[in-house]
Design a protein around this motif. Structure first.
Motif, PDB file in Angstrom:
ATOM      1  N   LYS A 207       2.498   2.198  -3.302  1.00 13.64           N
ATOM      2  CA  LYS A 207       1.519   2.720  -4.264  1.00 13.64           C
ATOM      3  C   LYS A 207       1.344   4.216  -4.036  1.00 13.64           C
ATOM      4  CE  LYS A 207      -1.491  -1.114  -5.460  1.00 13.64           C
ATOM      5  NZ  LYS A 207      -2.723  -1.816  -5.154  1.00 13.64           N
ATOM      6  N   LYS A 208       1.244   4.582  -2.770  1.00 12.63           N
ATOM      7  CA  LYS A 208       1.039   5.982  -2.416  1.00 12.63           C
ATOM      8  C   LYS A 208       2.264   6.827  -2.799  1.00 12.63           C
ATOM      9  CE  LYS A 208      -0.257   8.668   1.525  1.00 12.63           C
ATOM     10  NZ  LYS A 208       0.307   8.731   2.869  1.00 12.63           N
TER      11      LYS A 208
ATOM     12  N   GLN B 132       0.832  -1.206   0.000  1.00 13.27           N
ATOM     13  CA  GLN B 132       0.000   0.000   0.000  1.00 13.27           C
ATOM     14  C   GLN B 132       0.866   1.254   0.000  1.00 13.27           C
ATOM     15  OE1 GLN B 132      -0.621  -2.603   2.166  1.00 13.27           O
ATOM     16  NE2 GLN B 132      -2.239  -3.343   0.790  1.00 13.27           N
ATOM     17  N   SER B 133       1.909   1.245   0.888  1.00 10.23           N
ATOM     18  CA  SER B 133       2.695   2.484   1.022  1.00 10.23           C
ATOM     19  C   SER B 133       3.447   2.818  -0.270  1.00 10.23           C
ATOM     20  CB  SER B 133       3.649   2.403   2.216  1.00 10.23           C
ATOM     21  OG  SER B 133       4.694   1.498   1.957  1.00 10.23           O
TER      22      SER B 133
END
Lengths: 572, 155
Positions: B147-148, B144-145
């Motif tokens: 992607k951000k 997730q991180s």
């Protein structure tokens, strides 16, 4: 002096001796892989590990120096286990196509595995999938088989100072490659082939022409002419199982006829021709104040090296083609004319101790006959393989002479095959050209032997002629730097790219043993002593080729067929 | 590429540290910093000035993950795959980056925005899995991180 104990035996050696060399004095050969006599040890492989009392780890005996009172075990259970493990791990990711590998009979890894009793390989590593480097016309590299011992890198850097191969990437991706992975054909490789000799496995080999030559021999339309380099008579037998240094000129001619070559000549003939041209050139330069020192041009490894690294010395280099190329040009002109054969039908093959000759023959300027002068080059190893493949019992063959027209030769030509030989041969004839008298002391000892650089002074009618001989490109560099600096005292310099000269050429039986190269040289000196003619200008076939065809050394026809020019090449 | 940029910097290093083999790495570092990669002319310049064969210079460049002979994108993403990062699923993170950018490790995107490289240990094992984008460090990465992070660079 230092005294130590190896396997319970006391030995006293000079300070600074490695454990491996100390062990040799008590007749113990410590198994090794990346170590090779003649190269600086670098302990990549760790096969040579030994146990030293009081030390927790095994020490690499190739670099570890002896010390007073040291107690060494080279054959303890721990050492044996470690060695086996190392070889097992090397084999785990080795590309083991042993049955079809070039080095099937000469692989050091295979030998090591057998001798160390490796009976199973418990690990399976990832086999590499690199592309072959086939960019060079002379040498093929197969990184898949490389064991990263670094010997080729050391010989290229330290001995030859050409420095075109090195380690790139890291970890599992480490490989030996060229600048930008451009391939040997696109860097300053001289094609000397010393890397082949030091490679313990099949990672480097010559680009073979065996199939092409078989095809030419089978083609009834073709007339296949063959020449064999001077040193072939001293090394072909060795590759076919005879003792090193066996003189096999006669058997070689016989074998070539049995393989189907239509006409068997000799490069020795054109070596004599080279001397006629080169000695005349030297005399001309000395008399007319031309560029000196003159440097020999027989060796294609040296020529490529010069074109890359010393192009400013092009005016110093003799314009004579090498004996191989002189022969090639004459095979499709002089011989074609004499024999009444259309030169388009002639296939000219040469048997060479050399990988660089494969490059030389493809140089675009080597087509003065109107065709590519030499079509195919086979190394000593390739010819031996053909003889084996044909089932010829080489040792039992009768001695046969080469055909006279371009096959008769003098002793001066034979000694071309060892460092100093071209110099000696040239001086024998140059002396005659200058003084009109024959040189009495025909054996010129100071230019013989295996010292890297040899020098001599010869009194020629009051003129002190200074000469130097260098073999191995690292040695050549030292002599050439003097020339470049304008400090060279010499009139004439012989340079051979390979240590030992052609005797140690890249196409010779595998090995980097200088003593063996010297033995081949001794065989050549022995043949020189027993030949009826020992000076190139006495060779009747040489007299004939000038009378019937070339007219005179350095004449118009000679200039066209026997001389060449050089090209400045870049360093990348 | 403005040649004078790297040449001035290299000359400074040579003046300070001398023309020897030992100066090779500092020279390569300033060239990499000035150009984002090591151009071929720079290698020739070093070969001539340090008397080191090109193959040895190339060997050093290919040994170090921070040096490259290929022109780089604006953002160079270096993701570590040494043991601590690998055990903390750096391969999953890498997969996400590859998918997000549409390039594989070792490649540069067509718009020259991103270069993605897998490198050996960055010395950030305490934050494994870790990566660097240009000079900035990113640690404790998750799928997730990253992607951000990529999304932020993209705007």
């Amino acid at each position: 002096m230092v005294t130590l104990t190896i396997n319970g035996k006391q030995v006293t050696v000079l300070e600074g001796t490695s454990i491996m060399n100390a062990a040799k004095q008590v007749h113990i050969n410590i198994p090794h892989l990346c170590y090779l006599e003649g190269l600086e040890p670098e302990y990549h492989c760790r096969v040579c590990g030994v146990e030293i009392e009081g030390e927790p780890r095994l020490a690499p005996s190739c670099v570890r120096q002896v010390s007073e009172g040291m107690k060494v075990q080279t054959n303890s259970a721990r050492v044996r286990r470690a060695r086996r493990m190392i070889v097992e791990l090397l084999l785990a990711d080795h590309y083991t196509d042993c049955p079809t590998c070039e080095r099937n009979q000469t692989c050091e890894l295979l030998k090591l595995a057998f001798e160390l009793g490796v009976k199973e390989i418990r690990f399976e590593g990832e086999k590499p999938h690199y592309e072959l480097d086939e960019t060079s016309p002379a040498i093929i590299r197969d990184p898949n088989k490389c064991v990263l011992c670094g010997r080729c890198v050391r010989v290229c850097h330290d001995v030859q100072t050409v420095s075109v191969i090195g380690f790139v990437n890291r970890g599992l991706e480490t490989m030996v490659s060229t600048f930008m992975e451009n391939g040997l054909g696109n860097v300053e490789c001289t094609n000397c082939g010393q890397c082949i000799h030091v490679c313990p496995v099949g990672a480097i080999k010559e680009k073979s022409a065996v199939d092409e030559v078989w095809a030419a021999l089978a083609d009834l339309e073709k007339h296949v002419v063959v020449q064999e380099a001077p040193v072939m008579r001293a090394s072909l037998g060795e590759e076919l199982g005879l003792p090193a240094g066996t003189l096999v000129a006669g058997k070689m001619h016989a074998a070539l006829r049995r393989l189907g070559f239509d006409t068997v000549f000799e490069t020795n003939f054109s070596a004599d021709l080279t001397i006629m041209e080169e000695a005349s050139e030297l005399v001309k330069r000395v008399k007319e104040g031309g560029v000196l020192p003159q440097i020999t041009s027989c060796c294609p490894g040296w020529i490529t090296f010069m074109e890359h690294f010393y192009p400013d010395l092009i005016p110093n280099v003799s314009t004579c083609k090498s004996p191989q190329q002189m022969f090639g040009a004459l095979s499709k002109t002089y011989y074609a004319e004499k024999a009444g054969i259309d030169p388009a039908r002639i296939v000219s093959v040469s048997i060479m101790p050399c990988t660089a000759k494969k490059f030389e023959t493809q140089r675009p300027e080597m087509a003065d006959s109107g065709f590519q002068d030499v079509d195919y080059v086979l190394t000593t190893r390739e010819l031996a393989r053909m003889i084996k493949e044909a089932g010829i019992d080489f040792a039992s063959l009768p001695d046969e002479p080469a055909e006279e027209l371009m096959g008769l030769y003098s002793g001066a030509a034979t000694i071309f095959g060892i460092t100093g030989g071209v110099m000696e041969a040239a001086l024998r004839t140059a002396y005659k050209l200058v003084t009109g008298k024959e040189l009495e002391k025909i054996d010129i000892e100071p230019v013989r032997g295996l010292d890297g650089i040899k020098t001599a002074t010869l009194n020629v009618d009051g003129l002190e002629v200074e000469v130097a001989v260098a073999h191995g490109l690292g040695n050549a560099r030292k002599v050439l730097d003097e020339v470049r600096a304008g400090k060279s005292p010499y009139h004439f310099i012989e340079i051979m790219a390979c240590p030992g000269g052609c005797a140690g050429g890249g196409g010779q039986p595998i090995g980097f043993d200088m003593a063996l190269r010297g033995i081949r040289g001794q065989t050549l000196y022995a043949e020189d002593r027993q030949l009826p003619y020992r000076r190139s200008h006495d060779n009747p076939s040489i007299k004939k080729v000038y009378e019937d065809y070339l007219k005179e050394p350095l004449g118009e026809k000679s200039h066209h067929l026997l001389h060449t020019k050089y090209t400045k090449r870049e360093v990348v | 590429m403005n040649v004078s940029v790297w040449k001035t910097k290299v000359d400074e290093v040579l003046k300070r540290s001398g023309k020897s083999k030992e100066t090779l790495l500092p020279c390569l570092e300033v060239i990499q910093e000035a150009c984002g990669y090591i151009p071929q002319e720079a290698i020739t310049y070093l070969r001539e000035n340090l008397d080191v064969p090109s193959i040895d210079i190339y060997g050093v460049i290919t040994f170090y993950g921070m040096l490259t002979t290929k022109e780089q994108g604006k953002y160079v993403i270096r993701i570590c795959d040494s043991l601590p990062c690998y055990l903390n699923k750096s391969d999953g993170v890498l997969g996400v980056i590859e998918k997000e950018l549409g390039i594989e490790a070792g490649e540069t995107s067509a718009d020259r925005q991103f270069t993605l490289e897998v490198v050996p240990c960055l010395g950030l094992c305490d934050k494994a899995p870790a990566m660097m984008i240009n000079d900035k460090i990113y640690g404790n990465l998750t799928e997730q991180s990253v992607k951000k992070i990529i999304a932020e660079l993209n705007c």
